[in-house]
Design a protein around this motif. Sequence first.
Motif, PDB file in Angstrom:
ATOM      1  N   ASP A 147       0.827  -1.211   0.000  1.00 27.14           N
ATOM      2  CA  ASP A 147       0.000   0.000   0.000  1.00 27.14           C
ATOM      3  C   ASP A 147       0.857   1.255   0.000  1.00 27.14           C
ATOM      4  OD1 ASP A 147      -2.777  -1.055   0.182  1.00 27.14           O
ATOM      5  OD2 ASP A 147      -2.016  -1.938   2.036  1.00 27.14           O
ATOM      6  N   ALA A 148       2.028   1.184   0.635  1.00 29.12           N
ATOM      7  CA  ALA A 148       2.861   2.391   0.712  1.00 29.12           C
ATOM      8  C   ALA A 148       4.316   2.039   0.953  1.00 29.12           C
ATOM      9  CB  ALA A 148       2.369   3.314   1.820  1.00 29.12           C
ATOM     10  N   PHE A 149       5.181   2.804   0.322  1.00 29.97           N
ATOM     11  CA  PHE A 149       6.617   2.749   0.580  1.00 29.97           C
ATOM     12  C   PHE A 149       6.916   3.781   1.673  1.00 29.97           C
ATOM     13  CE2 PHE A 149      10.995   4.074   0.051  1.00 29.97           C
ATOM     14  CZ  PHE A 149      11.668   2.883  -0.218  1.00 29.97           C
ATOM     15  N   ILE A 150       7.668   3.386   2.700  1.00 30.17           N
ATOM     16  CA  ILE A 150       7.989   4.301   3.793  1.00 30.17           C
ATOM     17  C   ILE A 150       9.408   4.835   3.595  1.00 30.17           C
ATOM     18  CG2 ILE A 150       8.060   4.636   6.282  1.00 30.17           C
ATOM     19  CD1 ILE A 150       5.329   3.761   5.141  1.00 30.17           C
ATOM     20  N   THR A 193      15.157   0.312  -4.860  1.00 24.05           N
ATOM     21  CA  THR A 193      14.293   1.376  -4.345  1.00 24.05           C
ATOM     22  C   THR A 193      13.420   1.931  -5.463  1.00 24.05           C
ATOM     23  OG1 THR A 193      15.888   1.992  -2.643  1.00 24.05           O
ATOM     24  CG2 THR A 193      14.244   3.626  -3.234  1.00 24.05           C
ATOM     25  N   SER A 194      14.008   2.182  -6.630  1.00 24.59           N
ATOM     26  CA  SER A 194      13.243   2.698  -7.768  1.00 24.59           C
ATOM     27  C   SER A 194      12.152   1.722  -8.187  1.00 24.59           C
ATOM     28  CB  SER A 194      14.183   2.972  -8.947  1.00 24.59           C
ATOM     29  OG  SER A 194      15.202   3.860  -8.582  1.00 24.59           O
ATOM     30  N   GLU A 195      12.496   0.447  -8.233  1.00 22.87           N
ATOM     31  CA  GLU A 195      11.531  -0.586  -8.609  1.00 22.87           C
ATOM     32  C   GLU A 195      10.357  -0.617  -7.638  1.00 22.87           C
ATOM     33  OE1 GLU A 195      10.024  -4.426 -10.181  1.00 22.87           O
ATOM     34  OE2 GLU A 195      11.220  -2.811 -11.026  1.00 22.87           O
ATOM     35  N   LEU A 196      10.650  -0.550  -6.347  1.00 20.93           N
ATOM     36  CA  LEU A 196       9.595  -0.612  -5.330  1.00 20.93           C
ATOM     37  C   LEU A 196       8.676   0.607  -5.408  1.00 20.93           C
ATOM     38  CD1 LEU A 196      11.766  -1.887  -2.348  1.00 20.93           C
ATOM     39  CD2 LEU A 196       9.872  -3.137  -3.411  1.00 20.93           C
ATOM     40  N   ILE A 197       9.252   1.793  -5.503  1.00 19.55           N
ATOM     41  CA  ILE A 197       8.446   3.017  -5.516  1.00 19.55           C
ATOM     42  C   ILE A 197       7.583   3.098  -6.762  1.00 19.55           C
ATOM     43  CG2 ILE A 197       8.553   5.545  -5.618  1.00 19.55           C
ATOM     44  CD1 ILE A 197      11.118   5.368  -3.926  1.00 19.55           C
ATOM     45  N   GLU A 198       8.168   2.760  -7.909  1.00 15.59           N
ATOM     46  CA  GLU A 198       7.453   2.946  -9.179  1.00 15.59           C
ATOM     47  C   GLU A 198       6.441   1.853  -9.463  1.00 15.59           C
ATOM     48  OE1 GLU A 198       8.410   3.831 -13.897  1.00 15.59           O
ATOM     49  OE2 GLU A 198      10.022   3.206 -12.552  1.00 15.59           O
ATOM     50  N   LYS A 199       6.764   0.588  -9.122  1.00 18.66           N
ATOM     51  CA  LYS A 199       5.942  -0.526  -9.598  1.00 18.66           C
ATOM     52  C   LYS A 199       5.285  -1.347  -8.496  1.00 18.66           C
ATOM     53  CE  LYS A 199       8.759  -1.008 -13.763  1.00 18.66           C
ATOM     54  NZ  LYS A 199       9.638  -1.903 -14.562  1.00 18.66           N
ATOM     55  N   ARG A 200       5.796  -1.264  -7.277  1.00 21.46           N
ATOM     56  CA  ARG A 200       5.283  -2.160  -6.236  1.00 21.46           C
ATOM     57  C   ARG A 200       4.407  -1.469  -5.192  1.00 21.46           C
ATOM     58  NH1 ARG A 200       8.229  -6.976  -5.263  1.00 21.46           N
ATOM     59  NH2 ARG A 200       9.560  -7.506  -7.040  1.00 21.46           N
ATOM     60  N   CYS A 201       4.529  -0.142  -5.062  1.00 23.95           N
ATOM     61  CA  CYS A 201       3.829   0.570  -3.982  1.00 23.95           C
ATOM     62  C   CYS A 201       2.859   1.604  -4.550  1.00 23.95           C
ATOM     63  CB  CYS A 201       4.835   1.262  -3.059  1.00 23.95           C
ATOM     64  SG  CYS A 201       6.018   0.135  -2.284  1.00 23.95           S
ATOM     65  N   LYS A 202       1.659   1.646  -4.001  1.00 17.65           N
ATOM     66  CA  LYS A 202       0.651   2.598  -4.490  1.00 17.65           C
ATOM     67  C   LYS A 202       0.984   4.029  -4.094  1.00 17.65           C
ATOM     68  CE  LYS A 202      -3.039   0.680  -2.723  1.00 17.65           C
ATOM     69  NZ  LYS A 202      -4.476   0.492  -2.399  1.00 17.65           N
ATOM     70  N   ARG A 203       1.565   4.207  -2.921  1.00 14.27           N
ATOM     71  CA  ARG A 203       1.871   5.546  -2.432  1.00 14.27           C
ATOM     72  C   ARG A 203       3.193   5.537  -1.679  1.00 14.27           C
ATOM     73  NH1 ARG A 203      -3.550   5.054  -2.535  1.00 14.27           N
ATOM     74  NH2 ARG A 203      -4.689   6.800  -3.465  1.00 14.27           N
ATOM     75  N   MET A 204       3.607   6.723  -1.245  1.00  7.95           N
ATOM     76  CA  MET A 204       4.833   6.820  -0.462  1.00  7.95           C
ATOM     77  C   MET A 204       4.619   7.760   0.712  1.00  7.95           C
ATOM     78  SD  MET A 204       8.770   7.408  -1.650  1.00  7.95           S
ATOM     79  CE  MET A 204       9.163   9.132  -1.478  1.00  7.95           C
ATOM     80  N   LYS A 234      -0.575   9.916  -9.608  1.00  5.56           N
ATOM     81  CA  LYS A 234      -1.162   8.666  -9.124  1.00  5.56           C
ATOM     82  C   LYS A 234      -0.613   8.277  -7.763  1.00  5.56           C
ATOM     83  CE  LYS A 234      -2.100   6.552 -13.624  1.00  5.56           C
ATOM     84  NZ  LYS A 234      -1.778   5.408 -14.502  1.00  5.56           N
ATOM     85  N   LYS A 235       0.685   8.426  -7.579  1.00  7.88           N
ATOM     86  CA  LYS A 235       1.331   8.009  -6.337  1.00  7.88           C
ATOM     87  C   LYS A 235       1.462   9.202  -5.407  1.00  7.88           C
ATOM     88  CE  LYS A 235       4.180   4.605  -8.742  1.00  7.88           C
ATOM     89  NZ  LYS A 235       3.377   3.456  -8.418  1.00  7.88           N
ATOM     90  N   ARG A 236       0.403   9.575  -4.800  1.00  2.62           N
ATOM     91  CA  ARG A 236       0.450  10.741  -3.928  1.00  2.62           C
ATOM     92  C   ARG A 236       1.435  10.551  -2.787  1.00  2.62           C
ATOM     93  NH1 ARG A 236      -5.828  11.412  -2.858  1.00  2.62           N
ATOM     94  NH2 ARG A 236      -5.694   9.202  -3.272  1.00  2.62           N
ATOM     95  N   LEU A 237       2.347  11.497  -2.647  1.00  3.91           N
ATOM     96  CA  LEU A 237       3.286  11.474  -1.534  1.00  3.91           C
ATOM     97  C   LEU A 237       2.602  12.071  -0.311  1.00  3.91           C
ATOM     98  CD1 LEU A 237       5.322  11.187  -3.961  1.00  3.91           C
ATOM     99  CD2 LEU A 237       6.945  12.395  -2.516  1.00  3.91           C
ATOM    100  N   ILE A 238       2.795  11.459   0.818  1.00  2.00           N
ATOM    101  CA  ILE A 238       2.178  11.933   2.053  1.00  2.00           C
ATOM    102  C   ILE A 238       3.284  12.257   3.056  1.00  2.00           C
ATOM    103  CG2 ILE A 238       0.580  11.400   3.929  1.00  2.00           C
ATOM    104  CD1 ILE A 238      -0.752   9.387   2.053  1.00  2.00           C
ATOM    105  N   PRO A 239       3.601  13.546   3.254  1.00  2.00           N
ATOM    106  CA  PRO A 239       4.624  13.921   4.241  1.00  2.00           C
ATOM    107  C   PRO A 239       4.067  13.775   5.660  1.00  2.00           C
ATOM    108  CG  PRO A 239       4.246  15.666   2.600  1.00  2.00           C
ATOM    109  CD  PRO A 239       3.098  14.712   2.522  1.00  2.00           C
ATOM    110  N   VAL A 240       4.872  13.219   6.538  1.00  4.13           N
ATOM    111  CA  VAL A 240       4.484  13.030   7.935  1.00  4.13           C
ATOM    112  C   VAL A 240       5.540  13.677   8.832  1.00  4.13           C
ATOM    113  CG1 VAL A 240       4.273  11.320   9.775  1.00  4.13           C
ATOM    114  CG2 VAL A 240       3.152  10.921   7.582  1.00  4.13           C
ATOM    115  N   ILE A 241       5.094  14.517   9.757  1.00  4.55           N
ATOM    116  CA  ILE A 241       5.988  15.104  10.759  1.00  4.55           C
ATOM    117  C   ILE A 241       5.585  14.530  12.111  1.00  4.55           C
ATOM    118  CG2 ILE A 241       6.750  17.214  11.897  1.00  4.55           C
ATOM    119  CD1 ILE A 241       6.071  18.752   9.392  1.00  4.55           C
ATOM    120  N   TYR A 242       6.552  13.933  12.819  1.00  2.59           N
ATOM    121  CA  TYR A 242       6.189  13.311  14.105  1.00  2.59           C
ATOM    122  C   TYR A 242       6.880  13.964  15.300  1.00  2.59           C
ATOM    123  CZ  TYR A 242      10.599  10.756  14.660  1.00  2.59           C
ATOM    124  OH  TYR A 242      11.916  10.417  14.841  1.00  2.59           O
TER     125      TYR A 242
END
Length: 281
Positions: A147-150, A193-204, A234-242
């Motif tokens: 579902d997402a690459f972290i 990393t490129s393979e995972l982000i582009e083809k394996r994960c819906k978002r990051m 398509k692959k919306r990036l979601i920034p998270v600040i913790y």
Amino acid sequence: MACKPKIDFMTIPLKALNFTVRKRLGLYLNPRNVVAADWATLAEMMGFSYIEIKNYEKRDAPFEKILDDWESQCPDATVGKFLSMLEEAGRHDVVTDHIDLIEEDVRKYLEKMKEPVQVPDIDSWTPEKNGITIKDDPSGNVPETFDAFICYCQSDIEFVHEMIRQLEQTDHRLKLCVFDRDVLPGTCVWTITSELIEKRCKRMVVVISDDYLESEACDFQTKFALSLSPGAQKKRLIPVIYKTMKKPFPSILRFLTVCDYTRPCTQSWFWVRLAKALSLP
């Protein structure tokens, strides 16, 4: 002696300029100058806002940063446009002192572009892609997807563990790609990393922290995800600040809505919002 063919710098992408040239340009343009145009003048010409320029002032090398950000945000950023900006700003000295080095970088770039590209059948990385995560089918017929690459730094790993507990081990049942946990050792980091982000994960999901801003790996992952076309939409990036940051928020992500865990009044909604965003089709 044969003359070298003339180069049309307007057709050469800014990425042709190597690290050494960018550093040398910074020696001329980073110091604030009341007489001649400096990095802030160029930043304004590149389209950066007043607030953004004020934030860049806090950086040790603001010129290199604005050049990187302009390159990543402007698809038609070229060496020619950059040189034209220097001329327009009256920095003929910078152009004169660096044109030979810039031309050398551009010729190396053009030579590299002429190198033959390996076809998939003989690509040395192709077999590796068939088995890059611990749950991949060894035959390569059913690659593992997420579902997402972290995107995170090692110093933020404890928060990543909390993310796993909240998103994978609850009713949300999301599947996260955490590099240190899911990727097989011995693989090429940049290629996989490129393979995972582009083809394996819906978002990051991008875990933003002060250390993130200094991480070469995180910088590559973020810029690669943003560069995907039409994947950038398509692959919306979601920034998270913790946690609270001392450094300014990365300008390359300034247009994206942030999931902020540092605000006590909205912490109770944090994981639900993030899970919902990652669950969308």
